[in-house]
Design a protein around this motif. Sequence first.
Motif, PDB file in Angstrom:
ATOM      1  N   THR A  53       0.912  -1.221   0.127  1.00 56.48           N
ATOM      2  CA  THR A  53      -0.247  -0.261   0.028  1.00 56.48           C
ATOM      3  C   THR A  53       0.972   1.223  -0.006  1.00 56.48           C
ATOM      4  O   THR A  53       0.378   2.397  -0.067  1.00 56.48           O
ATOM      5  N   GLY A  54       2.288   1.285   0.186  1.00 56.84           N
ATOM      6  CA  GLY A  54       3.132   2.307   0.196  1.00 56.84           C
ATOM      7  C   GLY A  54       3.654   2.672  -1.096  1.00 56.84           C
ATOM      8  O   GLY A  54       3.545   2.115  -2.188  1.00 56.84           O
ATOM      9  N   TRP A  55       3.985   3.903  -1.249  1.00 56.40           N
ATOM     10  CA  TRP A  55       4.433   4.627  -2.148  1.00 56.40           C
ATOM     11  C   TRP A  55       5.485   5.686  -1.991  1.00 56.40           C
ATOM     12  O   TRP A  55       5.466   6.029  -0.711  1.00 56.40           O
ATOM     13  N   PHE A  56       6.113   6.316  -2.834  1.00 59.18           N
ATOM     14  CA  PHE A  56       7.208   7.262  -2.714  1.00 59.18           C
ATOM     15  C   PHE A  56       7.022   8.521  -3.543  1.00 59.18           C
ATOM     16  O   PHE A  56       6.418   8.458  -4.784  1.00 59.18           O
ATOM     17  N   TRP A  57       7.384   9.518  -3.213  1.00 59.46           N
ATOM     18  CA  TRP A  57       7.400  10.837  -4.027  1.00 59.46           C
ATOM     19  C   TRP A  57       8.701  11.613  -3.639  1.00 59.46           C
ATOM     20  O   TRP A  57       9.359  11.475  -2.630  1.00 59.46           O
ATOM     21  N   GLU A  58       9.231  12.594  -4.776  1.00 58.43           N
ATOM     22  CA  GLU A  58       9.985  13.361  -4.588  1.00 58.43           C
ATOM     23  C   GLU A  58       9.547  14.730  -5.385  1.00 58.43           C
ATOM     24  O   GLU A  58       9.120  14.666  -6.264  1.00 58.43           O
ATOM     25  N   ALA A  59      10.192  15.885  -4.681  1.00 57.96           N
ATOM     26  CA  ALA A  59       9.675  17.138  -5.240  1.00 57.96           C
ATOM     27  C   ALA A  59      11.003  18.173  -5.161  1.00 57.96           C
ATOM     28  O   ALA A  59      11.947  18.012  -4.357  1.00 57.96           O
ATOM     29  N   ASP A  60      11.047  19.014  -6.342  1.00 58.42           N
ATOM     30  CA  ASP A  60      12.515  19.983  -6.161  1.00 58.42           C
ATOM     31  C   ASP A  60      12.219  20.841  -5.319  1.00 58.42           C
ATOM     32  O   ASP A  60      11.336  20.919  -4.516  1.00 58.42           O
ATOM     33  N   ARG A  61      13.051  22.050  -5.441  1.00 57.53           N
ATOM     34  CA  ARG A  61      13.130  23.073  -4.409  1.00 57.53           C
ATOM     35  C   ARG A  61      12.100  23.838  -4.592  1.00 57.53           C
ATOM     36  O   ARG A  61      11.577  24.534  -3.696  1.00 57.53           O
ATOM     37  N   GLN A  62      11.111  24.170  -5.790  1.00 51.14           N
ATOM     38  CA  GLN A  62      10.077  24.717  -5.895  1.00 51.14           C
ATOM     39  C   GLN A  62       8.688  24.062  -5.520  1.00 51.14           C
ATOM     40  O   GLN A  62       7.367  24.661  -5.492  1.00 51.14           O
ATOM     41  N   GLY A  63       8.828  22.787  -4.960  1.00 51.13           N
ATOM     42  CA  GLY A  63       7.711  21.798  -4.435  1.00 51.13           C
ATOM     43  C   GLY A  63       7.012  21.090  -5.942  1.00 51.13           C
ATOM     44  O   GLY A  63       6.131  20.526  -5.692  1.00 51.13           O
ATOM     45  N   ARG A  64       7.773  21.177  -6.919  1.00 46.51           N
ATOM     46  CA  ARG A  64       7.228  20.409  -8.158  1.00 46.51           C
ATOM     47  C   ARG A  64       7.933  18.910  -8.104  1.00 46.51           C
ATOM     48  O   ARG A  64       8.951  18.653  -7.631  1.00 46.51           O
ATOM     49  N   ARG A 112      22.611  23.070   1.731  1.00 47.92           N
ATOM     50  CA  ARG A 112      21.749  23.644   0.796  1.00 47.92           C
ATOM     51  C   ARG A 112      20.443  22.796   0.692  1.00 47.92           C
ATOM     52  O   ARG A 112      20.550  21.407   0.592  1.00 47.92           O
ATOM     53  N   PHE A 113      19.015  23.381   0.570  1.00 47.58           N
ATOM     54  CA  PHE A 113      18.089  22.579   0.577  1.00 47.58           C
ATOM     55  C   PHE A 113      17.761  22.227  -0.961  1.00 47.58           C
ATOM     56  O   PHE A 113      18.134  23.035  -2.106  1.00 47.58           O
ATOM     57  N   GLN A 114      17.658  21.056  -1.103  1.00 49.77           N
ATOM     58  CA  GLN A 114      17.481  20.246  -2.569  1.00 49.77           C
ATOM     59  C   GLN A 114      16.236  20.228  -2.855  1.00 49.77           C
ATOM     60  O   GLN A 114      15.783  19.820  -4.075  1.00 49.77           O
ATOM     61  N   GLY A 115      15.113  19.967  -1.993  1.00 46.34           N
ATOM     62  CA  GLY A 115      13.657  19.749  -2.405  1.00 46.34           C
ATOM     63  C   GLY A 115      13.293  18.825  -1.191  1.00 46.34           C
ATOM     64  O   GLY A 115      13.791  18.843  -0.157  1.00 46.34           O
ATOM     65  N   PHE A 116      12.287  17.981  -1.518  1.00 49.43           N
ATOM     66  CA  PHE A 116      11.556  17.021  -0.623  1.00 49.43           C
ATOM     67  C   PHE A 116      11.398  15.754  -1.070  1.00 49.43           C
ATOM     68  O   PHE A 116      11.337  15.523  -2.315  1.00 49.43           O
ATOM     69  N   ILE A 117      11.589  14.777  -0.023  1.00 52.71           N
ATOM     70  CA  ILE A 117      11.452  13.401  -0.374  1.00 52.71           C
ATOM     71  C   ILE A 117      10.388  12.782   0.716  1.00 52.71           C
ATOM     72  O   ILE A 117      10.295  13.285   1.916  1.00 52.71           O
ATOM     73  N   GLY A 118       9.487  11.790   0.198  1.00 55.28           N
ATOM     74  CA  GLY A 118       8.667  11.600   1.094  1.00 55.28           C
ATOM     75  C   GLY A 118       7.945  10.257   0.738  1.00 55.28           C
ATOM     76  O   GLY A 118       8.562   9.638  -0.451  1.00 55.28           O
ATOM     77  N   SER A 119       7.040   9.875   1.451  1.00 52.83           N
ATOM     78  CA  SER A 119       6.481   8.407   1.299  1.00 52.83           C
ATOM     79  C   SER A 119       5.020   8.800   1.510  1.00 52.83           C
ATOM     80  O   SER A 119       4.514   9.642   2.132  1.00 52.83           O
ATOM     81  N   GLY A 120       4.327   7.658   0.963  1.00 56.67           N
ATOM     82  CA  GLY A 120       2.526   7.723   1.465  1.00 56.67           C
ATOM     83  C   GLY A 120       2.242   6.208   1.406  1.00 56.67           C
ATOM     84  O   GLY A 120       2.888   5.277   1.312  1.00 56.67           O
ATOM     85  N   SER A 121       1.003   6.285   1.837  1.00 58.38           N
ATOM     86  CA  SER A 121       0.127   4.558   1.985  1.00 58.38           C
ATOM     87  C   SER A 121      -1.200   4.898   1.505  1.00 58.38           C
ATOM     88  O   SER A 121      -1.734   6.257   1.588  1.00 58.38           O
TER      89      SER A 121
END
Length: 883
Positions: free
Chosen positions: A234-245, A329-338
């Motif tokens: 049920t899990g998944w992953f996502w990544e976003a850049d510095r602008q949140g895209r 330096r801030f590179q963006g976001f990394i995260g997960s979900g379910s």
Amino acid sequence: MSLPSPTPDQPPAVPVLRLLGLGSEQSDHEAQMHAGHLAHVRTIWPFALAAQGIASAVLLGAALGDVASNGAPVGIVVAIAALLLPSLAVYAVLAASRPRGWPPHVRTRCLVASATVTAAALLWLLWASTRLPISPVQLGCFVGLAGAIGMTSIALHPVRAATLGFGAGLVLMLALLSDSVLPALVALAFLVCLAVATARLARLDGLAVQRRVSAAREGSLAVKMIAEFEGHGTGWFWEADRQGRITYLSAKVAAALAPHYREPIGCLLTDVFRMDSASPGTERTLAFHISSRTSFADYTVCATGSADGAEPDRWWSISGRPVIDDLGRFQGFIGSGSDLTEKRKSDAEITRLALFDGLTGLANRQRMRQSLDKTLQPQGGVLRPASLFLMDLDRFKAVNDTLGHQAGDALLKQVAQRLERGVGAVGLVGRLGGDEFKVLLPAIDHRDTLTTLARELIASLSQPYFIAGATVTIGCSIGIAIAPQHGDNAEELVRNADLALYAAKADGRGVHRFFSEEMLSGAKSRKALEDDMRTALAEGGFHLHYQPVVSTATEAITGYEALLRWQHPVRGRISPADFIPVAEECGLIEALGEWVLRTACDAAARWPRAVRVAVNVSPIQFANPAFPAIVTSALARSGLPASRLELEITEGVFLDESGATDAMFRSLKALGVRLALDDFGTGYSSLGYLRTAPFDKIKIDQSFVRGAAQPGNRNAAIIRAIVTLADTLDMETTAEGVEIQDEIELVRALGCSHIQGFVYGAGIADADVVTQLGGAVQAAPVGHKVSRAPRTKMLRSARLAVGRTQGDVRIRNISASGAMIDGVAIDDEAVGLDVLIELVENQMFAARVAWAQDGKAGLHFAESFNLDRLQQPQPGRIARRAT
């Protein structure tokens, strides 16, 4: 020789030849490494070959220019050939398609051999250039050959063994060309250093391969696990850049978003997902965390394309954290979900089960209570009006008993549908359990409106139902309480609606009743009566009287029925008809019944004659599996023979006919006690159970006995039919409630075997029973000798005519067959005298004097008189009395 196990700072423990790429037993990763090194050599080798060719051409030109003095340069030509041919062979081995299919260690060996020959040839040519005359040409040759040596060594450097072979070729040629041993020894020392350095470099190469292999294996495993997790979990992953895209999103989530976003990659995270504002912990939004670059966890989101009014197809839980590089330096976001979709569906189902009735879909008890509490909450300090209906279906149990529980469930579903249609949007309908329903009507307190709705609901629920191919008709009783006048909290309002429902049932069912304070007073009175009963049972406040049962054949007392009596210290004597139902409702009946049973057995065991004692058994007692053991204990403790105990059972025990009922009958008969069917004909009479129930006696209810001796009464025919049935089944019969002496002969003539009633006396105490049984064998009747119609007490003037003499008298009581008068001087000799009496204005009726005593007389009408005629007004008489 093998090396120790490698550590992060130590080469892998493998043979040196394998590390140098010369061994045939190489792992796949080592072979790939050596193949890569050969590829590097192949890339640079053309330049080394060009350097060798240029240097060879310059040297050959210089040698041809010096032919006159030194002769033909045959040796130089041979050396150039020895240089160029191996170099070309090396390139062929490295670049040709067929040799490239050889194993890396074979090509490495070829390269090492060629490198050794090439090194020897280059050094011989360099040595030959020193023989040329000193001139710029000689220097050019020397520089060219030195450059070719350097370029060749650089080209061979990726292949450690080839570098070592190249050095060995140089040292070997130097040893051959030098006249002294010293240069060769110096070169050999350098060669040893080169060998050691090359071995260490080879070991470092092996360690690098091992690390790359481990990293590749770990990376591959991680990729596989992530792919498995994303694909099947049920899990998944996502990544976003510095602008949140979004720069990465698991495929399954991207596919779920496809109806709203064909390609979510490159879109802002806040444009793709929107938060569930109803979820807890949503004070800060996704946009806040993206802009402030702060972590967030377990936010419930759905696709932003989902309509606000509709339930989204998918729900997810999403978490994320900012990514900071080594420089901060801030590179963006990394995260997960379910995926929360199934969990939310499950939670919704749990909520539905917790708040809704599983059978009918109506609100259940918990939801109705929550809604009632919310409705009764004051708004702005003001209590809002509301009404509560408590409903109970009439005759529903009979449907379950006759058609089965599945039919009962189907009936409840149809009842729920009718209730919802009848109530509509003005209220909430709920099922409390069984056949109990509740209706909450916010903002409605007008009695006329509630009365109309209650009548409509009763009428609707009383219409026929079609269940399992059968037509079923039931009824409904409703109790109504109105807030705030009947209660301003849920407990009080429900209690009062329940009291109103109790009153509706008591008034014949199929009606509605509003709560009144009298109902609460009655409930409090019942509660006080219950408390007093508990005290009386504990402190010996109850006692037994015994009413004789007389044989119609011998007029002898054959037994007594134990009658429970209660003399309340404040209320006085309380009728069993008042306190027995309360005992059954509050659960005292079993303890009370056991006390009666034990007391009656103890008393009967001491009686001077072996007559029977009859004890009434409540249906609640009869349903207790331990009842046979209680009877056995009472008989054993008292010493009373089982044949002298008669248990009187009402037809109520057959309302729930089952195997337990039959088993109870068998158990009681196995004890040897007698069984009597009490109050026959007044309950749910069915001749079916008489076929199997092992009764010894049928007791004919007193309602059939009273009036049986009067002309035109049909009770005698009913009694005769019951007696005939009992005789056929070999059962005794007892006529209850016999009060008039002339009924004794009637009951005897109808075939009843026993009589019980006031005609032989009311219930007496145990001590009086002992005295009675010690006296005459036969029982003497008491009370009125002749049956008479029911009389109405009154005080009315009338004219009485005896022959031609008339006078005024007063009528004290009257019935259809006669009257009692006073105010007239008639003695005993007037008995049988014919008279006329004015019962209606100016209408005289014939009568005969039946008795006369102390200025009073009893008249027997010649014809039956209709008492309703007395209600007609008599203005003439009133006027005459007024004057």
